[in-house]
Write an enzyme that holds these catalytic residues in place. Structure first.
Site, PDB file in Angstrom:
ATOM      1  N   HIS A  40     -13.437 -12.843  18.140  1.00  9.72           N
ATOM      2  CA  HIS A  40     -12.731 -12.605  19.436  1.00  9.72           C
ATOM      3  C   HIS A  40     -13.648 -11.890  20.523  1.00  9.72           C
ATOM      4  CE1 HIS A  40      -9.461 -12.444  22.119  1.00  9.72           C
ATOM      5  NE2 HIS A  40      -8.648 -13.247  21.532  1.00  9.72           N
TER       6      HIS A  40
ATOM      7  N   ARG B 245      -6.914 -12.789  30.238  1.00  9.64           N
ATOM      8  CA  ARG B 245      -7.716 -13.810  31.034  1.00  9.64           C
ATOM      9  C   ARG B 245      -6.923 -14.852  31.544  1.00  9.64           C
ATOM     10  NH1 ARG B 245     -11.376 -15.166  26.908  1.00  9.64           N
ATOM     11  NH2 ARG B 245     -10.490 -13.860  25.704  1.00  9.64           N
TER      12      ARG B 245
END
Ligand code: FAD
Length: 598
Positions: free
Chosen positions: A235, A255
């Site tokens: 990740h 995000r």
């Protein structure tokens, strides 16, 4: 032998989302069902899931449907996914979410009362049903309540160490109670593995202590194949500071909700890393990327929301080029982009995580983040419709199963995978058990052998400590089979794994069987070594870069490799062999989806 024995139709190993959904389905199909889990019920890894469940419900964008979700999933996996799994997943995920709601899950809502759906990397439309950034908690709470209300038997803090088989397939499982160290055996014609992933094979990981690859290794030992093991997802955004919390996840929702990545010069570097494969659907300028948050129809997605493998590699390159943050990551900034109350409302766990663990106020300053081992795409090779492995009576669902996500999983697609294939595995396991009723029995010699093997570490004296071996394995995988790989490094990793295997065979534990974590780790280590060997061997064999597998010595994606799966199986002498297998052919009506414009 004198120990606890039970008889069921279906034994589910694991009480995360996949295990609980499988247990509910098996019980509803009339099977006598038990769930066995290593930790307390409710503590499974699923509870940590933050961002949401991907399902093409069309609440945020009516033009979303299962075909678009199918297409995104396949493209995110660089077309190595089993097409039939990706199809079933995309088709059935919306019903699984609605069903959770019927069972009492409380999702966040849109202003007109529908289940709210948020943006995540690689998904064309806002598609993740969520509960703030604590979606996994709500999912587990709902499934757990239903499992208990239905009266499914639960064995918690109980570890399965062996699957039991005869010539016809599965006959049951063997394990021990973690608290007392006493043994327990379950007779059952069907076992569903739902044990999650392998993160603890790596030094920096978002995974918890339970993720030691037990289900992968148990399946391998029982004769099943493991597919796609070279594909490990790093990740892009784990915490990097302070060292004690390194690897803990920073959800992609940061995000999705407007956060951007910057290097030490303050540049939004992701614009420099847009691959041709995603160029058409990715914004070219910061202005276009920023407009997308308010007007998704007329603008393309920000590059920060490219699939995870792309973003993780980009961060890795920035840090290597000397443009990283003070503690070896990059900056993730939402503070300068969204009001403080928005951040606290949308990302409450992230706010508290940084405040409490790093003394950083994410509403006022950027976070420091870097890649962390997060998820394994590889797992037990199963039939897509039934989740059955090549060993009759053995089923696998959730992260322990392979094929669904190809070379890279899209965020949100795991929680939906657990529900879709957990349900299918439970129903098929019940059906199989119905056909084998009264035909399975536990063999005394197999039970005695399983008990002997489990007690072996107590029999040896003066051997080394299991924690030292685990930490060397984690360092080896981190250094030599990490984000960027080369043949000489992986060969070195395999030599070290072989040496560690000899050390594991000689290690000893002190004390007695009552709650003895050293002994527990000694029993987990052979699983960690088995999965590490599979990852390294498959990664060495795949001479291309694709998704979660990047070869410095073979940097290009190769069309010929794109038609091949790698499947690991056990050899008679206990080693691992890797075989090439052609990918199943996608029917033309599905292949058409990829000809449409993005
Ligand atoms: P788990 O939930 O891990 O359950 C495994 C179970 O197996 C546990 O009960 C464990 O005790 C048991 N077990 C293991 N070995 C044994 C054994 N030998 N004997 C008995 N029991 C055993 N995915 C998304 O889709 N959306 C997200 O927003 C998201 N966020 C995430 C955030 C974090 C921090 C992490 C780490 C992952 C996230 N993921 C997310 C991924 C997702 O949470 C996992 O892939 C998923 O929960 C795995 O579920 P599972 O049911 O397969 O296994």
């Amino acid at each position: 032998m004198d120990f606890e024995r039970h008889s069921y139709d279906v034994v589910v190993v694991g009480a995360g989302g996949a295990g609980l959904r499988a247990a509910i389905a098996a019980h509803e199909a009339g099977a006598r069902t038990a769930v066995v889990c290593k930790s307390l019920l409710g503590k499974a890894h699923t509870v940590m899931a933050e961002g949401g469940i991907a399902a093409a419900m069309g609440n945020a964008y009516p033009e979303d449907d299962w075909r678009v979700h199918f297409r995104d999933t396949m493209r995110g996996g660089k077309m190595l996914n089993h097409w039939r799994m990706a199809q079933l997943h995309a088709q059935e995920a919306p019903d699984r979410v609605r069903e959770l709601e019927d069972w009492g899950a409380l999702f966040d809502r849109t202003p007109d009362g529908l289940i709210s759906q948020r943006d995540f990397g690689g998904h064309r439309y806002a598609r993740l049903a969520h509960v703030g950034d604590r979606t996994g908690l709500e999912l587990i709470r709902t499934l757990q309540q239903r499992t208990v209300a239905l009266g499914v038997d639960v064995y918690m803090e109980c570890t399965v160490t062996r699957l039991l088989t005869d010539a016809e397939g599965i006959t049951g499982a063997f394990g021990y109670w973690r608290e007392s160290g006493r043994f327990v055996a379950w007779e059952a014609p069907s076992v569903v593995l739902a044990t999650g992933g392998i993160g603890k094979a790596y030094k920096v990981t978002s995974n918890s202590w339970e993720y030691t690859g037990d289900g992968h290794s148990l399946a391998l030992q029982a004769g099943a194949g493991l597919v796609n093991m070279e594909f490990v997802q790093f990740h892009p955004t784990g915490m990097v500071w302070p060292p004690s919390v390194r690897g803990i996840l920073v959800t992609e929702s940061v995000r999705g909700d407007g956060g951007v990545l910057r290097n030490s010069a303050g540049n939004r570097f992701m614009f420099d890393y847009i691959p041709d494969f995603f160029r058409k659907e990715t914004a070219e300028t910061e202005d276009e990327a920023d407009r997308w948050y308010d007007d998704k129809k007329n603008n393309r997605r920000p590059p920060e929301l490219l699939p995870r493998d792309e973003v993780a590699r980009a961060i890795n390159s920035e840090v290597k080029a000397g443009r990283g943050s003070p503690h070896g990551g990059v900056f993730l900034d939402i503070a300068s982009r969204r009001p403080a109350d928005y951040v606290r409302r949308r990302l409450p766990s992230m706010y508290h995580q940084f405040k409490e663990l790093a003394d950083v106020d994410i509403t006022a300053e950027p976070m420091e983040v870097g890649p962390t081992c997060h998820y394994v795409m590889g797992g037990v090779q199963v039939d897509p419709d039934t989740a059955e492995a090549s060993v009759a009576g053995l089923f696998a669902a959730g992260e322990v199963a392979g094929g669904m996500h190809g070379s890279n999983r899209l965020g949100g697609n795991s929680l939906s995978d657990l529900l879709v294939f957990g349900r299918r595995a439970g129903a098929a396991a019940a059906e199989h058990a119905g056909k084998r009723a009264g035909l399975v029995a536990l063999r005394e010699e197999a039970l005695a052998e399983a008990a002997r093997a489990a007690l072996e570490p107590f029999e040896r004296e003066g051997g080394e400590n299991p924690y030292a071996v685990q930490s060397e394995l984690q360092q080896t995988m981190h250094d030599l089979v990490g984000i960027i790989r080369t043949a000489p490094e992986m060969e070195r990793a395999l030599e070290r794994i072989a040496a560690l295997r000899e050390r594991v065979a000689a290690l000893s534990v002190e004390g007695h069987r009552q709650y003895n974590p050293g002994w527990h780790l000694a029993l987990d280590l052979p699983h960690l070594l088995a999965v590490s060997e599979c990852i390294a061997r498959a990664a060495l064999a795949r001479q291309e870069s694709r998704g979660g597998h990047t070869r410095d010595d073979f940097p290009a994606t190769d069309q010929a490799w794109g038609r091949l799966n790698l499947v690991c199986t056990r050899t008679p002498d206990g080693g691992v062999t890797v075989a090439r297998q052609p990918l199943p052919e996608m029917p033309p009506e599905l292949a058409e989806v990829f000809e449409e414009q993005p």
